[in-house]
Design a protein around this motif. Structure first.
Motif, mmCIF file in Angstrom:
data_model
loop_
_atom_site.group_PDB
_atom_site.id
_atom_site.type_symbol
_atom_site.label_atom_id
_atom_site.label_comp_id
_atom_site.label_asym_id
_atom_site.label_seq_id
_atom_site.Cartn_x
_atom_site.Cartn_y
_atom_site.Cartn_z
ATOM 1 N N ILE A 1 2.810 10.057 -8.457
ATOM 2 C CA ILE A 1 1.961 9.210 -7.618
ATOM 3 C C ILE A 1 0.808 10.038 -7.073
ATOM 4 O O ILE A 1 1.022 11.039 -6.385
ATOM 5 C CB ILE A 1 2.753 8.580 -6.455
ATOM 6 C CG1 ILE A 1 4.040 7.934 -6.954
ATOM 7 C CG2 ILE A 1 1.899 7.551 -5.730
ATOM 8 C CD1 ILE A 1 4.913 7.380 -5.838
ATOM 9 N N ARG A 2 -0.409 9.617 -7.368
ATOM 10 C CA ARG A 2 -1.592 10.354 -6.900
ATOM 11 C C ARG A 2 -1.910 9.992 -5.452
ATOM 12 O O ARG A 2 -1.478 8.955 -4.934
ATOM 13 C CB ARG A 2 -2.779 10.063 -7.819
ATOM 14 C CG ARG A 2 -2.557 10.582 -9.253
ATOM 15 C CD ARG A 2 -3.767 10.324 -10.140
ATOM 16 N NE ARG A 2 -3.612 10.964 -11.440
ATOM 17 C CZ ARG A 2 -3.080 10.374 -12.516
ATOM 18 N NH1 ARG A 2 -2.624 9.125 -12.436
ATOM 19 N NH2 ARG A 2 -2.984 11.025 -13.660
ATOM 20 N N GLU A 3 -2.683 10.876 -4.800
ATOM 21 C CA GLU A 3 -3.017 10.693 -3.394
ATOM 22 C C GLU A 3 -3.736 9.366 -3.153
ATOM 23 O O GLU A 3 -4.716 9.042 -3.838
ATOM 24 C CB GLU A 3 -3.912 11.844 -2.915
ATOM 25 C CG GLU A 3 -3.296 13.225 -3.103
ATOM 26 C CD GLU A 3 -2.068 13.448 -2.245
ATOM 27 O OE1 GLU A 3 -1.078 12.725 -2.424
ATOM 28 O OE2 GLU A 3 -2.104 14.354 -1.400
ATOM 29 N N GLY A 4 -3.238 8.614 -2.191
ATOM 30 C CA GLY A 4 -3.829 7.319 -1.864
ATOM 31 C C GLY A 4 -3.153 6.151 -2.561
ATOM 32 O O GLY A 4 -3.552 5.003 -2.371
ATOM 33 N N SER A 5 -2.128 6.434 -3.364
ATOM 34 C CA SER A 5 -1.378 5.379 -4.048
ATOM 35 C C SER A 5 0.019 5.266 -3.450
ATOM 36 O O SER A 5 0.516 6.192 -2.809
ATOM 37 C CB SER A 5 -1.268 5.689 -5.545
ATOM 38 O OG SER A 5 -2.534 5.714 -6.155
ATOM 39 N N TRP A 6 0.642 4.139 -3.694
ATOM 40 C CA TRP A 6 2.011 3.937 -3.216
ATOM 41 C C TRP A 6 2.728 2.917 -4.094
ATOM 42 O O TRP A 6 2.096 2.191 -4.865
ATOM 43 C CB TRP A 6 2.029 3.491 -1.754
ATOM 44 C CG TRP A 6 1.452 2.137 -1.456
ATOM 45 C CD1 TRP A 6 2.122 0.945 -1.344
ATOM 46 C CD2 TRP A 6 0.059 1.817 -1.206
ATOM 47 N NE1 TRP A 6 1.249 -0.078 -1.032
ATOM 48 C CE2 TRP A 6 -0.018 0.433 -0.941
ATOM 49 C CE3 TRP A 6 -1.110 2.574 -1.180
ATOM 50 C CZ2 TRP A 6 -1.220 -0.211 -0.669
ATOM 51 C CZ3 TRP A 6 -2.317 1.936 -0.901
ATOM 52 C CH2 TRP A 6 -2.367 0.557 -0.647
ATOM 53 N N LEU A 7 4.039 2.923 -3.982
ATOM 54 C CA LEU A 7 4.866 1.923 -4.651
ATOM 55 C C LEU A 7 5.343 0.923 -3.612
ATOM 56 O O LEU A 7 5.834 1.304 -2.552
ATOM 57 C CB LEU A 7 6.077 2.571 -5.329
ATOM 58 C CG LEU A 7 5.802 3.642 -6.384
ATOM 59 C CD1 LEU A 7 7.123 4.184 -6.940
ATOM 60 C CD2 LEU A 7 4.926 3.116 -7.496
ATOM 61 N N SER A 8 5.190 -0.340 -3.934
ATOM 62 C CA SER A 8 5.692 -1.409 -3.073
ATOM 63 C C SER A 8 6.966 -1.955 -3.693
ATOM 64 O O SER A 8 6.962 -2.460 -4.825
ATOM 65 C CB SER A 8 4.645 -2.526 -2.951
ATOM 66 O OG SER A 8 5.168 -3.631 -2.235
ATOM 67 N N VAL A 9 8.070 -1.829 -2.959
ATOM 68 C CA VAL A 9 9.371 -2.277 -3.448
ATOM 69 C C VAL A 9 9.795 -3.488 -2.634
ATOM 70 O O VAL A 9 9.946 -3.404 -1.414
ATOM 71 C CB VAL A 9 10.428 -1.164 -3.317
ATOM 72 C CG1 VAL A 9 11.769 -1.631 -3.883
ATOM 73 C CG2 VAL A 9 9.964 0.109 -4.014
#
Length: 235
Positions: free
Chosen positions: A192-200
């Motif tokens: 995961i690159r900076e500024g990204s996220w996973l929404s679960v």
């Protein structure tokens, strides 16, 4: 139903702590004004009180208050009663060692699987995977196990960095390190690159933010996935 944000970092270049996520978090934490904060990762070795104070500077902008789990006499009860949980970044080994010491991993997993919103950044995201074997941190302490929450069916590599073609550094790249992991382990890894996220949300795992993520699977060529890609088929 699980409701989780697994973010690469708390702070991106040119912004304050959690600033890039605050709009998202104002919705994510809409049903509570108080968030249980787990400061065990202690970035830079700062105290739990100082870390909690720093987090509150960010949460105050969206009308939320973080209360450190170290302030409670019974941390298990604090997790069971929490309306939301945030585990911050720092050193993943320090974080996991303290979670095992206080016997909290099962309590956190039970709370999250029961619907308590969970936010993780950096080290707090690492523990959402199956193990912490793909962390970038130095093993400055030795936790009883590298196994963690398993909220997603793969491992996380926060702060994923692409090789810099202009760099004179000849050491291993992040991709090389993850390939080394796959020489001995089978779980996929999401960089995961900076500024990204996973929404679960429940069984759905979706990449959010403006950047692609890099996916590593054993015996396969690494590949990129675009934002809004569903990742729940990774096993």
């Amino acid at each position: 139903m699980k409701n989780v944000i697994i973010a690469s970092t708390s702070t991106i270049h040119g912004s304050g702590p959690l600033e890039y996520l605050l709009e998202e978090l104002s919705v994510f934490f809409k049903d509570t004004s108080e968030i249980l904060f787990i400061p065990y990762a202690r970035p830079g070795g700062i105290s739990h009180d100082e870390y909690t104070s720093n987090v509150n500077k960010a949460f105050s902008q969206i009308g939320k208050v973080a209360k450190g789990i170290h302030e409670f006499e019974n941390p298990k009860a604090a997790i069971a009663q929490a309306h939301a949980i945030f585990t911050g970044g720092g050193n993943t080994f320090v974080l996991v060692n303290q979670l095992y010491k206080n016997d909290l991993l099962a309590s956190i997993k039970e709370a999250v699987n029961s619907g308590t919103p969970y936010l993780g950044t950096s080290a707090g995201s690492n523990i959402c995977g199956l193990t912490i074997n793909t962390t970038n941190d130095m093993p400055i302490v030795y936790p009883p196990s590298f196994k963690t929450l398993g909220l997603v069916p793969f491992n996380i590599n926060p702060h994923y960095l692409d090789p810099d073609p202009k760099s004179t550094h000849k050491g291993e790249t992040r991709e090389t390190r993850i390939k080394e992991f796959h020489a001995f382990n089978t779980p996929p890894v999401v960089g995961i690159r900076e500024g990204s996220w996973l929404s679960v949300q429940g069984d759905s795992i979706v990449l959010k933010g403006q950047l692609t993520a890099r996916i590593f699977e054993q015996n396969k060529t690494p590949y990129e996935v675009e934002p809004e890609t569903e990742l729940n088929t990774l096993r």
